[in-house]
Design a protein around this motif. Sequence first.
Motif, PDB file in Angstrom:
ATOM      1  N   ASN A   1     -19.185  21.293 -52.196  1.00  0.00           N
ATOM      2  CA  ASN A   1     -18.766  22.609 -51.711  1.00  0.00           C
ATOM      3  C   ASN A   1     -19.867  23.228 -50.860  1.00  0.00           C
ATOM      4  N   SER A   2     -19.490  24.258 -50.118  1.00  0.00           N
ATOM      5  CA  SER A   2     -20.460  24.966 -49.270  1.00  0.00           C
ATOM      6  C   SER A   2     -21.262  23.988 -48.418  1.00  0.00           C
ATOM      7  N   LEU A   3     -20.553  23.085 -47.786  1.00  0.00           N
ATOM      8  CA  LEU A   3     -21.216  22.036 -47.013  1.00  0.00           C
ATOM      9  C   LEU A   3     -21.944  22.613 -45.805  1.00  0.00           C
ATOM     10  N   LYS A   4     -23.050  21.965 -45.468  1.00  0.00           N
ATOM     11  CA  LYS A   4     -23.898  22.365 -44.355  1.00  0.00           C
ATOM     12  C   LYS A   4     -24.016  21.207 -43.369  1.00  0.00           C
ATOM     13  N   PRO A   5     -24.309  21.488 -42.122  1.00  0.00           N
ATOM     14  CA  PRO A   5     -24.477  20.389 -41.154  1.00  0.00           C
ATOM     15  C   PRO A   5     -25.504  19.355 -41.614  1.00  0.00           C
ATOM     16  N   GLU A   6     -26.512  19.778 -42.328  1.00  0.00           N
ATOM     17  CA  GLU A   6     -27.529  18.827 -42.798  1.00  0.00           C
ATOM     18  C   GLU A   6     -27.026  17.929 -43.927  1.00  0.00           C
ATOM     19  N   ASP A   7     -25.826  18.171 -44.417  1.00  0.00           N
ATOM     20  CA  ASP A   7     -25.226  17.259 -45.386  1.00  0.00           C
ATOM     21  C   ASP A   7     -24.552  16.065 -44.701  1.00  0.00           C
ATOM     22  N   THR A   8     -24.530  16.071 -43.399  1.00  0.00           N
ATOM     23  CA  THR A   8     -23.924  14.962 -42.653  1.00  0.00           C
ATOM     24  C   THR A   8     -24.643  13.652 -42.945  1.00  0.00           C
ATOM     25  N   GLY A   9     -23.857  12.609 -43.139  1.00  0.00           N
ATOM     26  CA  GLY A   9     -24.426  11.295 -43.381  1.00  0.00           C
ATOM     27  C   GLY A   9     -23.410  10.369 -43.998  1.00  0.00           C
ATOM     28  N   VAL A  10     -23.852   9.180 -44.296  1.00  0.00           N
ATOM     29  CA  VAL A  10     -23.022   8.216 -45.007  1.00  0.00           C
ATOM     30  C   VAL A  10     -23.355   8.330 -46.499  1.00  0.00           C
ATOM     31  N   TYR A  11     -22.329   8.490 -47.291  1.00  0.00           N
ATOM     32  CA  TYR A  11     -22.500   8.664 -48.735  1.00  0.00           C
ATOM     33  C   TYR A  11     -22.116   7.365 -49.431  1.00  0.00           C
ATOM     34  N   TYR A  12     -23.000   6.915 -50.320  1.00  0.00           N
ATOM     35  CA  TYR A  12     -22.835   5.645 -50.996  1.00  0.00           C
ATOM     36  C   TYR A  12     -22.727   5.848 -52.503  1.00  0.00           C
ATOM     37  N   CYS A  13     -21.813   5.126 -53.081  1.00  0.00           N
ATOM     38  CA  CYS A  13     -21.678   5.046 -54.530  1.00  0.00           C
ATOM     39  C   CYS A  13     -22.500   3.856 -55.010  1.00  0.00           C
ATOM     40  N   ASP A  14     -23.198   4.046 -56.109  1.00  0.00           N
ATOM     41  CA  ASP A  14     -24.112   3.002 -56.585  1.00  0.00           C
ATOM     42  C   ASP A  14     -24.043   2.892 -58.096  1.00  0.00           C
ATOM     43  N   GLY A  15     -23.989   1.655 -58.573  1.00  0.00           N
ATOM     44  CA  GLY A  15     -23.991   1.430 -60.013  1.00  0.00           C
ATOM     45  C   GLY A  15     -23.477   0.050 -60.332  1.00  0.00           C
ATOM     46  N   MET A  16     -23.644  -0.354 -61.561  1.00  0.00           N
ATOM     47  CA  MET A  16     -23.158  -1.657 -62.005  1.00  0.00           C
ATOM     48  C   MET A  16     -23.791  -2.782 -61.197  1.00  0.00           C
ATOM     49  N   GLY A  17     -24.987  -2.529 -60.654  1.00  0.00           N
ATOM     50  CA  GLY A  17     -25.679  -3.534 -59.856  1.00  0.00           C
ATOM     51  C   GLY A  17     -25.208  -3.630 -58.419  1.00  0.00           C
ATOM     52  N   LEU A  18     -24.423  -2.662 -57.983  1.00  0.00           N
ATOM     53  CA  LEU A  18     -23.850  -2.720 -56.649  1.00  0.00           C
ATOM     54  C   LEU A  18     -24.006  -1.389 -55.929  1.00  0.00           C
ATOM     55  N   THR A  19     -23.849  -1.456 -54.610  1.00  0.00           N
ATOM     56  CA  THR A  19     -23.710  -0.273 -53.786  1.00  0.00           C
ATOM     57  C   THR A  19     -22.470  -0.459 -52.922  1.00  0.00           C
ATOM     58  N   GLY A  20     -21.657   0.586 -52.825  1.00  0.00           N
ATOM     59  CA  GLY A  20     -20.448   0.492 -52.020  1.00  0.00           C
ATOM     60  C   GLY A  20     -20.753   0.469 -50.536  1.00  0.00           C
ATOM     61  N   GLN A  21     -19.700   0.409 -49.751  1.00  0.00           N
ATOM     62  CA  GLN A  21     -19.874   0.298 -48.308  1.00  0.00           C
ATOM     63  C   GLN A  21     -20.167   1.643 -47.647  1.00  0.00           C
ATOM     64  N   GLY A  22     -19.959   2.711 -48.370  1.00  0.00           N
ATOM     65  CA  GLY A  22     -20.245   4.034 -47.847  1.00  0.00           C
ATOM     66  C   GLY A  22     -19.047   4.710 -47.222  1.00  0.00           C
ATOM     67  N   THR A  23     -19.082   6.030 -47.196  1.00  0.00           N
ATOM     68  CA  THR A  23     -18.060   6.822 -46.546  1.00  0.00           C
ATOM     69  C   THR A  23     -18.760   7.917 -45.736  1.00  0.00           C
ATOM     70  N   GLN A  24     -18.292   8.106 -44.512  1.00  0.00           N
ATOM     71  CA  GLN A  24     -18.948   9.030 -43.588  1.00  0.00           C
ATOM     72  C   GLN A  24     -18.519  10.464 -43.869  1.00  0.00           C
ATOM     73  N   VAL A  25     -19.508  11.334 -43.958  1.00  0.00           N
ATOM     74  CA  VAL A  25     -19.282  12.772 -44.073  1.00  0.00           C
ATOM     75  C   VAL A  25     -19.930  13.438 -42.866  1.00  0.00           C
ATOM     76  N   THR A  26     -19.141  14.201 -42.140  1.00  0.00           N
ATOM     77  CA  THR A  26     -19.661  14.926 -40.982  1.00  0.00           C
ATOM     78  C   THR A  26     -19.323  16.402 -41.142  1.00  0.00           C
ATOM     79  N   VAL A  27     -20.358  17.225 -41.092  1.00  0.00           N
ATOM     80  CA  VAL A  27     -20.184  18.669 -41.247  1.00  0.00           C
ATOM     81  C   VAL A  27     -20.555  19.331 -39.925  1.00  0.00           C
ATOM     82  N   SER A  28     -19.596  20.010 -39.333  1.00  0.00           N
ATOM     83  CA  SER A  28     -19.835  20.670 -38.054  1.00  0.00           C
ATOM     84  C   SER A  28     -20.331  22.094 -38.277  1.00  0.00           C
ATOM     85  N   SER A  29     -21.099  22.542 -37.315  1.00  0.00           N
ATOM     86  CA  SER A  29     -21.658  23.905 -37.430  1.00  0.00           C
ATOM     87  C   SER A  29     -20.727  24.926 -36.809  1.00  0.00           C
TER      88      SER A  29
END
Length: 112
Positions: free
Chosen positions: A84-112
């Motif tokens: 919530n209350s996302l900011k432009p600096e939160d922009t990036g690729v978000y990765y889930c990690d666990g069980m010895g793995l990391t996912g492929q990521g999902t892009q988050v883009t926050v416009s100003s």
Amino acid sequence: QVQLVESGGGLVQGGGSLRLSCAASGNKVFSTYPMRWYRQAPGKQREFVAAITGGGSTMYADFAKGRFTISRDNAKNTVALQMNSLKPEDTGVYYCDGMGLTGQGTQVTVSS
């Protein structure tokens, strides 16, 4: 074979919200593993966002406290990140990690 698949990223205006989800599949017992979210902004190193234990205890990076919430559903083998209350600096690729793995990521883009 264990897999982590993220979803829920997208483009959102500053101040908006997104909910990321990570689905785990495979032959490991999901509920016994802590799960984490990381993110990587363009030109920056990957950084920790939040973590949750199998029992539901949580930990957050300072920038995420009060804005992001990590949760899990052990019956569905999923972990979520409500942002919530996302900011432009939160922009990036978000990765889930666990069980010895990391996912492929999902892009988050926050416009100003």
